[in-house]
Design an enzyme around this catalytic site. Structure first.
Site, short mmCIF file in Angstrom:
data_model
loop_
_atom_site.label_atom_id
_atom_site.label_comp_id
_atom_site.label_asym_id
_atom_site.label_seq_id
_atom_site.Cartn_x
_atom_site.Cartn_y
_atom_site.Cartn_z
N GLN A 69 -4.70 -4.28 6.70
CA GLN A 69 -5.79 -5.94 6.01
C GLN A 69 -5.71 -6.98 6.63
O GLN A 69 -6.43 -7.83 6.49
CB GLN A 69 -5.29 -6.22 4.96
CG GLN A 69 -5.63 -4.58 3.72
CD GLN A 69 -6.74 -4.97 3.64
OE1 GLN A 69 -7.90 -5.25 3.95
NE2 GLN A 69 -7.07 -3.30 3.26
N HIS B 222 1.06 -1.06 0.11
CA HIS B 222 0.19 0.31 -0.38
C HIS B 222 1.00 1.45 0.05
O HIS B 222 1.74 1.71 0.51
CB HIS B 222 -0.80 -0.13 1.46
CG HIS B 222 -1.84 0.94 1.53
ND1 HIS B 222 -1.85 2.55 1.89
CD2 HIS B 222 -3.22 0.74 1.03
CE1 HIS B 222 -2.82 3.01 2.09
NE2 HIS B 222 -3.93 2.28 1.35
N1 PLP Z 1 -2.05 -0.40 4.85
C1 PLP Z 1 -2.74 -1.51 3.96
C2 PLP Z 1 -2.51 -2.73 3.31
C3 PLP Z 1 -3.52 -1.21 3.99
O1 PLP Z 1 -5.01 -1.30 2.91
C4 PLP Z 1 -4.42 0.27 4.41
C5 PLP Z 1 -5.41 0.63 3.72
O2 PLP Z 1 -6.53 0.70 3.45
C6 PLP Z 1 -3.60 1.28 4.94
C7 PLP Z 1 -2.60 0.42 5.27
C8 PLP Z 1 -3.62 2.50 5.13
O3 PLP Z 1 -4.64 2.16 5.85
P1 PLP Z 1 -5.03 4.01 7.19
O4 PLP Z 1 -5.49 4.37 6.04
O5 PLP Z 1 -6.54 3.05 7.99
O6 PLP Z 1 -3.67 4.33 7.54
#
Ligand code: PLP
Length: 433
Positions: free
Chosen positions: A230, A150
């Protein structure tokens, strides 16, 4: 939602977080239909159809126990924490710290002192990048980041790498969406200071062989941060068994409120880290000559945090803890197999990635139809999916795409909802010709 009357009860976790025993208690077979009764929003119509929520990768819905815990907290227990000498402050502090203990237990961490509350995964990664990274990265150092990460597990590393003269090195993917383990082994070296890897991919669902990857990284004395955003809603996590150095997650993808998440860090790492943000709560003593800082974890919790969110997270963990998680894993695996087969039968539909170990995330393209059109069409039938780059552009580009549609499942989704999705997609396909 019924908000308790002021003074109706003393706000300890036991009294504030009522009704946390969900259907399908430990030992009983998992019953998704019964669990759905806990989620008010799943019973609302959207565009004249029953809602089919398949955007769980973006955020999960909240059980009434969590919603009521927020109301109850503000109704009878609201106070700032840690600094007040009065009863309400002590009670709110006790709830806050009980949540920290619950998060530690949830992650298999040895001690609550290894848990820092953050706004979520993104903030937790930035905290590690800015605090640990500033003191542990230098010119020529490398940070290994698999291509499927991500953006929030890529960009914070790019920012600190640029500042420190280090390099972010992508670890390639294989055609099925798994991390190329041979390439990973080849890329690891004594230049590798950090490996940043997700426990489950938000776009391909891939669950990498983390224990082996972490053990390999440790042979080179590299530190490993695991992005559990996730993973946590789908299967039990044990940071000690993984031997993860840092583990991060967001509450809102775990049936808890938005704006709250956590960072686990090994105590020897957290103890050596400089403060990230300065302010109240994180100090021991402030003087214009010299300021000293609170011990971990409070050193990393500057200012007033999302106290109600912390209480909501505690409620979500209690709710989830009442379920037989092995039964949940078995249910979600069967649901994903069913969905995968059913979607594959839609003419022109192509699924991305086929990793052997994965969570219930299905990303796809439909020949001749733009992903955003797919999402809009499904929305008319009350089906919520996501279309776009899913904050994972390098992963999509691995498949030659800039955009795709994604259906992501949670424990409350059902085979009937899969049928509704497939039927709507088949009609779209027919219409598209
Ligand atoms: N990492 C992964 C694998 C994610 O799917 C997400 C959000 O979709 C994030 C990080 C970021 O999460 P957040 O926006 O809750 O900080």
């Amino acid at each position: 939602m019924t908000t308790p009357e002021v003074g109706s009860r003393v706000p300890s976790a036991d009294t504030l977080l009522t009704g946390t025993t969900s259907p399908g208690a430990v030992g009983a077979p998992f019953d998704a239909e019964a669990v759905r009764h806990d989620f008010p929003v799943l019973h609302r119509p959207v565009n004249g159809h029953p809602l089919v929520w398949l955007d769980n990768g973006a955020t999960t819905q909240k059980p009434r126990q969590v919603i009521e815990a927020l109301g109850a907290y503000y109704g009878v227990a609201n106070s700032n924490i840690h600094r007040g000498a009065h009863t309400m402050a002590r009670e709110a502090t006790a709830l806050f710290e009980e949540s920290r203990t619950a998060v530690a237990a949830f992650l298999g961490a040895p001690s609550p002192e290894e848990i820092v509350f953050t706004r979520g995964t993104t903030e937790a990664i930035n905290l590690v990048a800015q605090s640990w990274g500033r003191d542990n990265l230098g010119p020529g150092d490398e940070i290994l980041v698999p291509v499927l990460e991500h953006h929030s597990n890529i960009v914070p590393w790019q920012l600190i790498a640029k500042e420190r003269g280090a390099r972010v090195v992508p670890v390639p993917l294989l055609a099925d969406g798994t991390i190329d383990q041979d390439a990973y082994a080849d890329l690891l070296s004594y230049r590798t200071q950090l490996v940043a890897v997700s426990h489950a991919s938000n776009v391909l669902g891939t669950v990498p062989p983390l224990r082996e990857m972490i053990a390999l990284a440790h042979r080179y004395s590299a530190t490993v941060l695991v992005d559990g955003a996730q993973a946590v809603a789908h299967f039990p996590v044990d940071v000690q068994e993984l031997d993860a150095d840092f583990y991060v997650f967001s509450g809102h993808k775990l049936f808890a409120p938005t704006g709250i998440g956590a960072l686990y860090g090994k105590p020897e790492l957290l103890a050596g880290m400089r403060p990230w943000q300065g302010g109240g709560n994180m100090i021991e003593s402030v003087d214009f000559g010299e300021t000293t800082y609170a011990p971990v974890p409070h050193r990393f919790e500057a200012g007033t945090g999302h106290i109600a969110g912390v209480v909501g997270l505690l409620s979500a963990l209690k709710w989830l803890g009442a379920l037989d998680r092995d039964a949940v894993v078995a249910y979600e695996t069967a649901l994903m197999d069913y969905a995968q087969q059913a979607l594959s039968a839609v003419p022109g539909l192509e699924l991305l990635g086929s990793a052997p170990e994965r969570i219930a995330v299905l990303t796809f393209t439909l020949a001749g139809v733009d992903p955003s059109t797919v999402a809009e069409w499904l929305d008319r039938d009350g089906i919520a999916i996501r279309a776009g780059h899913h904050c994972a552009q390098p992963a999509l580009r691995h498949f030659g795409l800039e955009s795709a549609a994604r259906a992501s499942f949670a424990l409350y989704n059902t085979p009937e909802e899969v049928d509704t999705l497939v039927s709507s997609l088949s009609r779209l396909r027919q219409q598209a010709g």
